[in-house]
Design a protein around this motif. Structure first.
Motif, PDB file in Angstrom:
ATOM      1  N   ARG A   1       0.831  -1.219   0.000  1.00 42.41           N
ATOM      2  CA  ARG A   1       0.000   0.000   0.000  1.00 42.41           C
ATOM      3  C   ARG A   1       0.860   1.262   0.000  1.00 42.41           C
ATOM      4  O   ARG A   1       0.609   2.206  -0.755  1.00 42.41           O
ATOM      5  CB  ARG A   1      -0.918   0.018   1.225  1.00 42.41           C
ATOM      6  CG  ARG A   1      -2.081  -0.929   1.185  1.00 42.41           C
ATOM      7  CD  ARG A   1      -3.092  -0.565   2.274  1.00 42.41           C
ATOM      8  NE  ARG A   1      -2.480  -0.464   3.596  1.00 42.41           N
ATOM      9  CZ  ARG A   1      -2.320  -1.483   4.424  1.00 42.41           C
ATOM     10  NH1 ARG A   1      -2.701  -2.686   4.068  1.00 42.41           N
ATOM     11  NH2 ARG A   1      -1.780  -1.288   5.619  1.00 42.41           N
ATOM     12  N   THR A   2       1.857   1.291   0.873  1.00 45.03           N
ATOM     13  CA  THR A   2       2.671   2.506   0.988  1.00 45.03           C
ATOM     14  C   THR A   2       3.537   2.720  -0.249  1.00 45.03           C
ATOM     15  O   THR A   2       3.796   3.859  -0.641  1.00 45.03           O
ATOM     16  CB  THR A   2       3.543   2.468   2.252  1.00 45.03           C
ATOM     17  OG1 THR A   2       4.266   1.226   2.315  1.00 45.03           O
ATOM     18  CG2 THR A   2       2.689   2.604   3.499  1.00 45.03           C
ATOM     19  N   MET A   3       3.975   1.624  -0.869  1.00 46.49           N
ATOM     20  CA  MET A   3       4.731   1.763  -2.119  1.00 46.49           C
ATOM     21  C   MET A   3       3.889   2.458  -3.175  1.00 46.49           C
ATOM     22  O   MET A   3       4.369   3.351  -3.881  1.00 46.49           O
ATOM     23  CB  MET A   3       5.183   0.386  -2.618  1.00 46.49           C
ATOM     24  CG  MET A   3       6.384  -0.188  -1.895  1.00 46.49           C
ATOM     25  SD  MET A   3       6.770  -1.882  -2.420  1.00 46.49           S
ATOM     26  CE  MET A   3       7.142  -1.632  -4.150  1.00 46.49           C
ATOM     27  N   LYS A   4       2.641   2.055  -3.277  1.00 42.12           N
ATOM     28  CA  LYS A   4       1.746   2.658  -4.271  1.00 42.12           C
ATOM     29  C   LYS A   4       1.506   4.130  -3.959  1.00 42.12           C
ATOM     30  O   LYS A   4       1.501   4.979  -4.869  1.00 42.12           O
ATOM     31  CB  LYS A   4       0.417   1.902  -4.304  1.00 42.12           C
ATOM     32  CG  LYS A   4       0.522   0.490  -4.883  1.00 42.12           C
ATOM     33  CD  LYS A   4      -0.810  -0.237  -4.801  1.00 42.12           C
ATOM     34  CE  LYS A   4      -0.686  -1.669  -5.344  1.00 42.12           C
ATOM     35  NZ  LYS A   4      -1.950  -2.426  -5.203  1.00 42.12           N
ATOM     36  N   ALA A   5       1.313   4.430  -2.673  1.00 41.31           N
ATOM     37  CA  ALA A   5       1.074   5.824  -2.278  1.00 41.31           C
ATOM     38  C   ALA A   5       2.303   6.690  -2.553  1.00 41.31           C
ATOM     39  O   ALA A   5       2.182   7.829  -3.033  1.00 41.31           O
ATOM     40  CB  ALA A   5       0.710   5.890  -0.797  1.00 41.31           C
ATOM     41  N   LEU A   6       3.485   6.151  -2.285  1.00 41.22           N
ATOM     42  CA  LEU A   6       4.721   6.907  -2.505  1.00 41.22           C
ATOM     43  C   LEU A   6       5.002   7.096  -3.993  1.00 41.22           C
ATOM     44  O   LEU A   6       5.442   8.170  -4.415  1.00 41.22           O
ATOM     45  CB  LEU A   6       5.895   6.190  -1.828  1.00 41.22           C
ATOM     46  CG  LEU A   6       5.893   6.264  -0.298  1.00 41.22           C
ATOM     47  CD1 LEU A   6       6.879   5.256   0.278  1.00 41.22           C
ATOM     48  CD2 LEU A   6       6.243   7.664   0.172  1.00 41.22           C
ATOM     49  N   ALA A   7       4.735   6.057  -4.767  1.00 40.95           N
ATOM     50  CA  ALA A   7       4.948   6.171  -6.209  1.00 40.95           C
ATOM     51  C   ALA A   7       4.001   7.214  -6.816  1.00 40.95           C
ATOM     52  O   ALA A   7       4.387   7.971  -7.706  1.00 40.95           O
ATOM     53  CB  ALA A   7       4.732   4.813  -6.877  1.00 40.95           C
ATOM     54  N   ALA A   8       2.777   7.257  -6.294  1.00 44.21           N
ATOM     55  CA  ALA A   8       1.807   8.246  -6.787  1.00 44.21           C
ATOM     56  C   ALA A   8       2.207   9.662  -6.389  1.00 44.21           C
ATOM     57  O   ALA A   8       2.020  10.608  -7.152  1.00 44.21           O
ATOM     58  CB  ALA A   8       0.416   7.922  -6.242  1.00 44.21           C
TER      59      ALA A   8
END
Length: 304
Positions: free
Chosen positions: A128-135
């Motif tokens: 989840r946090t990877m996706k949020a950071l990439a966004a």
């Protein structure tokens, strides 16, 4: 009923806090844990580990009540007293995530996986946090992540000793390799589903392939290549902890499986467990001394 203050030990207050927490009375639990902390602080037999547990318990109450800043504070204290406590790391990660502090949350989830790569909450939180950071930060998001702590070998070995009895549990709490031997009909169905998964991999549809391989393993949990194929998909999906788990299951069946050793080494490298990565590669090279991919990866890992 909470204990009367007079002549009550910190353990009594802790138990009262646990009882309130189980009933969903999180505010009351917070008060009980606070009293337990006060009593333990007064004690001449104060133990840092006991105090760490109390702060961790109170952090859980704060988290359930939505008081994320206080949860983070308590987890900080708990981790100072007892470094690499998985419960405190996960609670702090959840609080950071709720506060949209995704970098700090990512570090805590990732640290948890370095301690125990089979923790489902950490696997999901990392994703989840990877996706949020990439966004938020784009392709260079990794460059803005704070340093991830180096987990001592002694901590990882302590966890590993608890899981040496067999492959890690699946997310539903069962072990795929603990199922009875498959019938010929199940083996045939498993093979058909695996073939469908293989076709999807060739098309680059790794997420759909994972679903097919998972269905296949329900019919035939003894097929090594299904685990290693699903591990390959997990690598492509950056689900490294899942890849480690599947390779471990494959190696339980075939302890010298080259694909399982190599793919687990790749996943461990991404999880920053360089020592375990090198161990798998050295094992692989004892089986296939001239495996060029393993030789190259081992050299890269040693340089790191």
């Amino acid at each position: 009923m909470p204990p009367k203050q007079k002549n009550k030990s910190w353990m009594d207050w802790k138990q009262a806090g646990n009882d309130s927490f189980k009933k969903g009375q999180y505010g009351e639990a917070t008060n009980m844990y606070s009293q337990a902390i006060k009593e333990l602080d007064k004690s001449s037999k104060k133990n840092p580990e006991d105090l760490a547990v109390l702060y961790s318990n109170r952090s859980a109450s704060y988290l359930k009540d939505g008081n994320c800043p206080e949860c983070v504070k308590d987890c900080n204290v708990s981790l100072e007293l007892q470094p690499f406590n998985v419960k405190s790391l996960l609670r702090r990660a959840a609080a950071h995530e709720a506060l949209e502090r995704y970098r700090q949350a990512y570090v805590d989830y990732k640290t948890t996986l370095l301690i125990d790569c089979n923790v489902t909450a950490a696997q999901d939180g990392t994703s989840r946090t990877m996706k949020a950071l990439a966004a938020a930060d784009g392709p260079s998001w990794r460059e803005k992540i704070p340093p991830i702590p180096l987990v001592p070998l002694s901590v990882r070995e302590k966890v590993a000793q608890k899981t040496q009895s067999g492959p890690a549990p699946q997310q539903n709490g069962t072990r795929e390799t603990d199922k009875p031997a498959p019938s010929p009909r199940d083996m045939k169905k498993g093979q058909a589903l695996k073939d469908e998964g293989n076709s999807l991999v060739k098309k680059g549809e790794h997420k759909k392939a994972v679903e097919k391989y998972s269905q296949s393993l329900k019919h035939d949990p003894t097929e090594v290549t299904t685990y290693t194929n699903r591990a390959l998909c997990y690598l492509s999906l950056e689900r490294y902890a899942d890849a480690v788990r599947d390779c471990g299951a494959a190696l339980t069946i075939d302890g010298s499986n080259v694909k399982a050793l190599y793919r687990r080494a790749l996943a461990l490298r991404e999880l920053q467990d360089v020592r375990a990565c090198a161990e798998d590669l050295n094992h692989l090279l004892r089986v296939e001394p001239k495996n060029t991919a393993a030789l190259k990866l081992l050299q890269e890992v040693q340089n790191e």
